[in-house]
Design a protein around this motif. Structure first.
Motif, short mmCIF file in Angstrom:
data_model
loop_
_atom_site.label_atom_id
_atom_site.label_comp_id
_atom_site.label_asym_id
_atom_site.label_seq_id
_atom_site.Cartn_x
_atom_site.Cartn_y
_atom_site.Cartn_z
N ARG A 54 85.61 132.10 -87.11
CA ARG A 54 86.19 130.89 -86.54
C ARG A 54 87.21 131.18 -85.45
N ASP A 55 88.01 132.24 -85.62
CA ASP A 55 89.14 132.48 -84.72
C ASP A 55 88.98 133.71 -83.84
N ILE A 56 88.70 134.84 -84.45
CA ILE A 56 88.75 136.10 -83.73
C ILE A 56 87.57 136.28 -82.79
N VAL A 57 86.35 136.04 -83.26
CA VAL A 57 85.17 136.24 -82.41
C VAL A 57 85.20 135.32 -81.19
N PRO A 58 85.43 134.02 -81.33
CA PRO A 58 85.47 133.18 -80.12
C PRO A 58 86.57 133.60 -79.13
N ARG A 59 87.70 134.02 -79.66
CA ARG A 59 88.79 134.48 -78.78
C ARG A 59 88.38 135.74 -78.03
N PHE A 60 87.74 136.68 -78.74
CA PHE A 60 87.27 137.91 -78.09
C PHE A 60 86.25 137.58 -76.99
N VAL A 61 85.28 136.73 -77.29
CA VAL A 61 84.26 136.37 -76.31
C VAL A 61 84.91 135.73 -75.09
N ARG A 62 85.85 134.81 -75.31
CA ARG A 62 86.54 134.15 -74.19
C ARG A 62 87.31 135.15 -73.34
N LEU A 63 88.10 136.01 -74.00
CA LEU A 63 88.92 136.98 -73.26
C LEU A 63 88.05 137.99 -72.50
N ALA A 64 86.97 138.45 -73.12
CA ALA A 64 86.07 139.39 -72.45
C ALA A 64 85.44 138.74 -71.22
N ALA A 65 84.98 137.51 -71.37
CA ALA A 65 84.36 136.80 -70.24
C ALA A 65 85.38 136.56 -69.12
#
Length: 185
Positions: A54-65
């Motif tokens: 819910r929190d970590i994966v979406p944040r990682f994807v957003r920051l990487a993009a």
């Protein structure tokens, strides 16, 4: 089978947690979108899995993009071996609206030949794939993109043409004279 979106991977274990006696069993059956998912973890682990999803994966994807988009590239490359494909596609999907003119190139063991054609046919973000050794084909692809040369002559390239048809060029030749390659920095 119906295609699944990245968000279809989300499942809520809370209803199943309430129905199970965790002292008796470490397994919980979760029903989501008419599919049974068997998850083997205890309550503490279930909460951690949900936090990560819910929190970590979406944040990682957003920051990487965002980091990739900051340089405004015309070509974005992804390599995938083992379990990196979902992350690579998630980042590519996040990047697409940020870089509408960029080309997305995939490679690695998870995109070899027959798999390349299937990924291109079923995942819009996968538009170019280099299979096999790309020591010669990668520079050729860069030139073709830069000056608009025919991509049909690039060995090891699978791609979607302007009509949406998946094309696969002849396989790349195996590099046997490694001493001719530059030393990596």
């Amino acid at each position: 089978p119906p295609s699944l979106s990245f968000n279809d991977a989300v499942f809520d274990v809370a209803p199943a947690i309430k129905k199970r006696n965790w002292a008796e069993s470490r397994q919980v059956t979760v029903l989501t979108a008419s599919r049974r998912v068997l998850a083997a973890f205890d309550l503490k682990d279930a909460e951690q899995v949900l936090i990560v999803r819910r929190d970590i994966v979406p944040r990682f994807v957003r920051l990487a993009a965002e980091e990739v988009a900051r340089s405004n590239p015309t070509l974005v490359g992804f390599t995938s071996t083992f379990q990196q494909t979902a992350a690579a596609i998630a980042i590519a999907r996040r990047l697409r609206p940020m870089l509408p003119r960029a080309r997305f190139l995939f490679g690695g063991a998870n995109f070899e030949r027959d798999m390349a054609a299937e990924w291109i046919a079923h995942v819009p973000e996968v538009e170019l794939v280099l299979s096999g050794e790309a020591d010669d084909s990668f520079p050729s692809l860069l030139r073709a993109i830069d000056v608009g040369e025919d991509m049909g002559v690039i060995s090891g390239l699978s791609w979607r043409d302007e009509k949406g048809t998946v094309r696969q060029n002849k396989p790349a030749k195996m590099i046997t004279a490694l001493d001719h390659n530059p030393t990596p920095d």
